[in-house]
Design a protein around this motif. Structure first.
Motif, PDB file in Angstrom:
ATOM      1  N   UNK A   1     -29.160 -19.172 -10.499  1.00  0.00           N
ATOM      2  CA  UNK A   1     -29.184 -20.587  -9.781  1.00  0.00           C
ATOM      3  C   UNK A   1     -30.279 -21.286  -8.582  1.00  0.00           C
ATOM      4  N   UNK A   2     -30.860 -19.562  -8.953  1.00  0.00           N
ATOM      5  CA  UNK A   2     -32.188 -20.587  -8.717  1.00  0.00           C
ATOM      6  C   UNK A   2     -32.454 -21.662  -9.090  1.00  0.00           C
ATOM      7  N   UNK A   3     -32.248 -21.190 -10.613  1.00  0.00           N
ATOM      8  CA  UNK A   3     -33.129 -22.765 -10.951  1.00  0.00           C
ATOM      9  C   UNK A   3     -31.722 -23.089 -10.631  1.00  0.00           C
ATOM     10  N   UNK A   4     -31.271 -24.932 -10.620  1.00  0.00           N
ATOM     11  CA  UNK A   4     -30.803 -25.613 -10.318  1.00  0.00           C
ATOM     12  C   UNK A   4     -29.839 -25.996 -10.755  1.00  0.00           C
TER      13      UNK A   4
ATOM     14  N   UNK B   1     -23.280 -19.545  -2.932  1.00  0.00           N
ATOM     15  CA  UNK B   1     -22.864 -20.487  -3.936  1.00  0.00           C
ATOM     16  C   UNK B   1     -22.909 -21.708  -2.849  1.00  0.00           C
ATOM     17  N   UNK B   2     -22.947 -22.936  -2.675  1.00  0.00           N
ATOM     18  CA  UNK B   2     -23.164 -24.478  -1.535  1.00  0.00           C
ATOM     19  C   UNK B   2     -21.835 -24.724  -1.494  1.00  0.00           C
TER      20      UNK B   2
ATOM     21  N   UNK C   1     -25.708 -10.881 -17.375  1.00  0.00           N
ATOM     22  CA  UNK C   1     -24.181 -11.132 -17.702  1.00  0.00           C
ATOM     23  C   UNK C   1     -23.789 -11.140 -16.503  1.00  0.00           C
ATOM     24  N   UNK C   2     -23.671 -10.185 -15.406  1.00  0.00           N
ATOM     25  CA  UNK C   2     -22.900 -11.135 -13.898  1.00  0.00           C
ATOM     26  C   UNK C   2     -22.791 -11.975 -13.894  1.00  0.00           C
ATOM     27  N   UNK C   3     -23.663 -12.897 -14.180  1.00  0.00           N
ATOM     28  CA  UNK C   3     -23.373 -14.364 -13.248  1.00  0.00           C
ATOM     29  C   UNK C   3     -22.289 -15.579 -14.096  1.00  0.00           C
ATOM     30  N   UNK C   4     -22.175 -14.812 -15.551  1.00  0.00           N
ATOM     31  CA  UNK C   4     -20.640 -15.189 -15.985  1.00  0.00           C
ATOM     32  C   UNK C   4     -19.685 -15.135 -14.746  1.00  0.00           C
TER      33      UNK C   4
ATOM     34  N   UNK D   1     -31.771 -32.694  -6.910  1.00  0.00           N
ATOM     35  CA  UNK D   1     -31.594 -31.730  -6.361  1.00  0.00           C
ATOM     36  C   UNK D   1     -31.120 -31.481  -5.062  1.00  0.00           C
ATOM     37  N   UNK D   2     -31.375 -32.312  -3.769  1.00  0.00           N
ATOM     38  CA  UNK D   2     -31.138 -32.158  -2.811  1.00  0.00           C
ATOM     39  C   UNK D   2     -30.530 -31.333  -2.400  1.00  0.00           C
ATOM     40  N   UNK D   3     -29.467 -31.215  -2.106  1.00  0.00           N
ATOM     41  CA  UNK D   3     -28.243 -29.875  -1.475  1.00  0.00           C
ATOM     42  C   UNK D   3     -28.375 -28.826  -2.351  1.00  0.00           C
ATOM     43  N   UNK D   4     -29.823 -28.631  -3.045  1.00  0.00           N
ATOM     44  CA  UNK D   4     -29.657 -27.623  -3.623  1.00  0.00           C
ATOM     45  C   UNK D   4     -30.306 -26.793  -1.959  1.00  0.00           C
ATOM     46  N   UNK D   5     -31.551 -27.228  -1.699  1.00  0.00           N
ATOM     47  CA  UNK D   5     -31.794 -27.043  -0.270  1.00  0.00           C
ATOM     48  C   UNK D   5     -30.943 -27.303   1.237  1.00  0.00           C
ATOM     49  N   UNK D   6     -30.811 -28.601   0.934  1.00  0.00           N
ATOM     50  CA  UNK D   6     -29.854 -29.124   2.492  1.00  0.00           C
ATOM     51  C   UNK D   6     -28.296 -29.055   2.776  1.00  0.00           C
ATOM     52  N   UNK D   7     -28.209 -28.218   1.492  1.00  0.00           N
ATOM     53  CA  UNK D   7     -26.217 -28.210   1.274  1.00  0.00           C
ATOM     54  C   UNK D   7     -25.924 -26.306   2.479  1.00  0.00           C
ATOM     55  N   UNK D   8     -25.405 -25.976   2.898  1.00  0.00           N
ATOM     56  CA  UNK D   8     -25.661 -24.833   3.344  1.00  0.00           C
ATOM     57  C   UNK D   8     -24.919 -24.282   2.236  1.00  0.00           C
ATOM     58  N   UNK D   9     -25.326 -22.451   2.247  1.00  0.00           N
ATOM     59  CA  UNK D   9     -25.020 -21.884   0.844  1.00  0.00           C
ATOM     60  C   UNK D   9     -24.059 -20.618   1.858  1.00  0.00           C
TER      61      UNK D   9
END
Lengths: 134, 447
Positions: B134-137, B229-230, B179-182, B216-224
């Motif tokens: 999910x580095x790819x948004x 995960x956001x 596959x773990x990303x499933x 995809x602003x929230x990918x950086x501006x929303x805490x994880x």
């Protein structure tokens, strides 16, 4: 185009010098509406209708002339490359403060670097110009 | 004296408890999986919410506009590399991920990809090698319409192919098992198009599409959270990205951008500088350079309107209350600092006099460039000095409309102590804050 390019290459006002090109040495200092600016980092398009004054005009400026005279009296320049920038910064300082302290001089002129290290003479000359103007 | 034996305690049976835990986990996972399977993706957003705006200039294709709005270049271009050829590293605690080549090169890029494969990668996070990280948004891009994704593909294919393979990721086991990303997706990702929200007009929805799908602003501006995960309850409350602060951009007046005017937000997005407020630096400077400076006036307006409507949230990465008229700067003029003996004789002040005042001036107005304006900037109002130290160490640059604005890096010439001293001086002088930056903090931010 940076203002410095325009001054030197387009209208041949070569008294202003190119030093670092990154606004870190002060050699290219000119006045923009009286305030010192580094002309190497100032886009000429941003000047608008504001007034630019260069070292060439200092001999006809009351404060600028006093600074230049003090510079000669104190024999400030060594190689001389940074000195037009030093004089522009010193003139701007004396415009906002008639009798600057050593600290004021340091604060206002530290951004003008002199590789011959004429700093002590610069200080003395600024004080002298301030006295002459009083 | 006799001591009574304690009553015999029930024996702890670890296997039995592990069994219970496994059942609960499996049941929870089953619920999430079911949810993922029944959550409807919703209809594709159409113009004027999706697509390119009506005021798109004739010089730009729809595909290029959408590619810029989605800021593909930011991640898919390595520093000093060719556009979209990938290879930019993303350093995570679990290893390093490299962005891929998305030029038209048939071997290394997307030259041979079918439309369906490309859409699946962008919206579902499933690429040629399996699940994407999910580095790819895709978590944001899943909101995009198929038509818009394909416009982007068309544009990318129109560019020069770059025959350059992306470096292999350096993730350790088990994170290298795609596959773990499933499981991650089941827990944290729902493929969902930009939703229609009752009570909001088309302009608001367009702004939401720009911010949440394309930009995809929230990918950086929303805490994880711990699982990267956001946090859904903290949208836009701010986070830290690559050592830089992605500030709280909610409508909160002190912690967010609620006190900014519409014009300030618009100017920030269009030029990277908001008069009397901040200048974009670091990753946000890249966003402005690659993406938001190209947004049309109608899209900037929609985006500003949407950001204004984001519910105010406290905390996150607020960065300290912004003092727009700080005492130190107010008492100073362009040439001299105000009277403050303690400040002017400090080592930070001397460093500032030598290397900073030439551009920033003692009154913080900014000398050659408005971008050098310091008063009102969030970086100089954040007592931790995190963003400030980042700029001092690494510098920042921004090219808008073909004009480059830059702040030189002082990391190579200043010691950790000197960076801390000048940072603390700046925090006091331009932010009326007591800076708490130590040489140790600087050292950590150096790498």
């Amino acid at each position: 185009m940076p203002l410095l390019w325009y001054l030197r290459d387009e209208i041949s006002f070569t008294g202003t010098k190119f030093g670092c090109g990154m606004a870190l040495c002060g050699a290219c200092t000119v006045h923009l509406n009286g305030d010192p600016v580094r002309s190497c980092q100032m886009p000429v398009g941003d000047v608008g209708d504001r007034q630019i004054t260069t070292i060439e005009a200092m001999s006809s400026d009351r404060i600028g002339k006093a600074v230049q005279d003090a510079w000669i009296a104190e024999q400030v320049p060594q190689c001389g490359y940074c000195q037009s920038g030093q004089i522009m910064s010193a003139t701007a300082l004396l415009r906002v403060k008639a009798a600057p302290s050593d600290e004021d001089i340091d604060a206002a002129l530290s951004g003008n670097i002199c590789r011959c290290a004429t700093y002590r003479r610069i200080r003395t000359a600024v004080h002298k110009a301030a006295q002459e103007l009083r | 004296m006799t001591s009574e034996n304690p009553a015999p305690r029930k024996r702890f049976r670890p296997l039995r408890w592990a069994g219970y835990a496994a059942i609960v986990a499996a049941a929870g996972f089953g619920i999430l999986l079911g949810d993922a399977m029944i959550t409807p993706t919703g209809p594709d957003p159409v113009s004027p919410i999706g697509g390119a705006p009506a005021d798109l200039p004739a010089s730009m294709s729809r595909g290029e506009y959408l590619t810029r709005a989605a800021d593909c270049a930011a991640c898919h271009t390595r520093q000093g590399g060719l556009p979209y050829a990938g290879g930019r590293p993303f350093e995570l605690p679990i290893g390093t991920i490299f962005s891929t080549n998305i030029t038209s090169d048939p071997q290394n890029g997307i030259g041979r990809w079918t439309d369906d494969a490309f859409v699946k990668a962008v919206r579902e996070g499933i690429g040629s090698k399996g699940h994407l990280y999910p580095a790819m948004p895709y978590t944001s891009y899943s909101r995009m319409s198929r038509a818009d994704v394909l416009e982007i593909k068309k544009y990318l294919l129109s560019l020069q192919p770059v025959p350059q393979a992306a470096p292999e990721n350096t993730l350790g086991f088990p994170f290298n098992q795609r596959w773990g990303m499933f499981f991650w997706n089941t827990a944290f990702f729902r493929e969902r198009r930009q939703p229609q929200v009752e009570g909001h007009n088309a302009t608001w929805h367009r702004g939401a599409y720009l911010a949440d799908a394309l930009g995809h602003c929230s990918e950086c501006h929303t805490p994880r959270n711990l699982a990267f995960a956001r946090k859904s309850g903290s949208a836009f409350a701010g986070s830290v990205t690559e050592g830089w602060k992605a500030y709280n951009i909610t409508a909160d007046k002190t912690d967010g951008i609620g006190a900014w005017t519409d014009d300030q937000i618009a100017s920030y997005l269009r030029t990277g500088h908001a008069p009397g407020r901040s200048s974009a630096a670091g990753p946000m400077a890249e966003v402005v350079e690659n993406s938001t400076q190209y947004l049309t006036p109608s899209d900037i307006k929609a985006l500003v309107g949407y950001l204004r409507s984001v519910p105010a949230r406290k905390g996150g990465e607020p960065g300290g209350t912004v003092e727009t008229n700080p005492l130190g700067a107010r008492n100073s003029n362009a040439v001299l600092p105000g009277k403050d003996p303690q400040q002017t004789s400090s080592r930070g002040a001397r460093l500032f006099a030598g290397d900073c005042a030439g551009c920033h001036q003692y009154n913080g107005a900014g000398r050659q460039s408005n971008y050098a304006n310091l008063t009102g900037s969030r970086a100089v109002n954040d007592p931790s000095g995190a963003a400030l130290v980042q700029v001092l160490l690494h510098g920042t640059k921004l090219n808008v409309g073909g004009v480059e604005q830059s702040m030189p890096a002082f990391g190579a010439t200043y010691s950790d102590t000197q960076i801390a001293e000048v940072a603390n001086y700046v925090l006091t002088h331009f932010g009326s804050k007591t800076g708490s930056v130590t040489a140790g903090d600087v050292k950590k931010q150096r790498k």
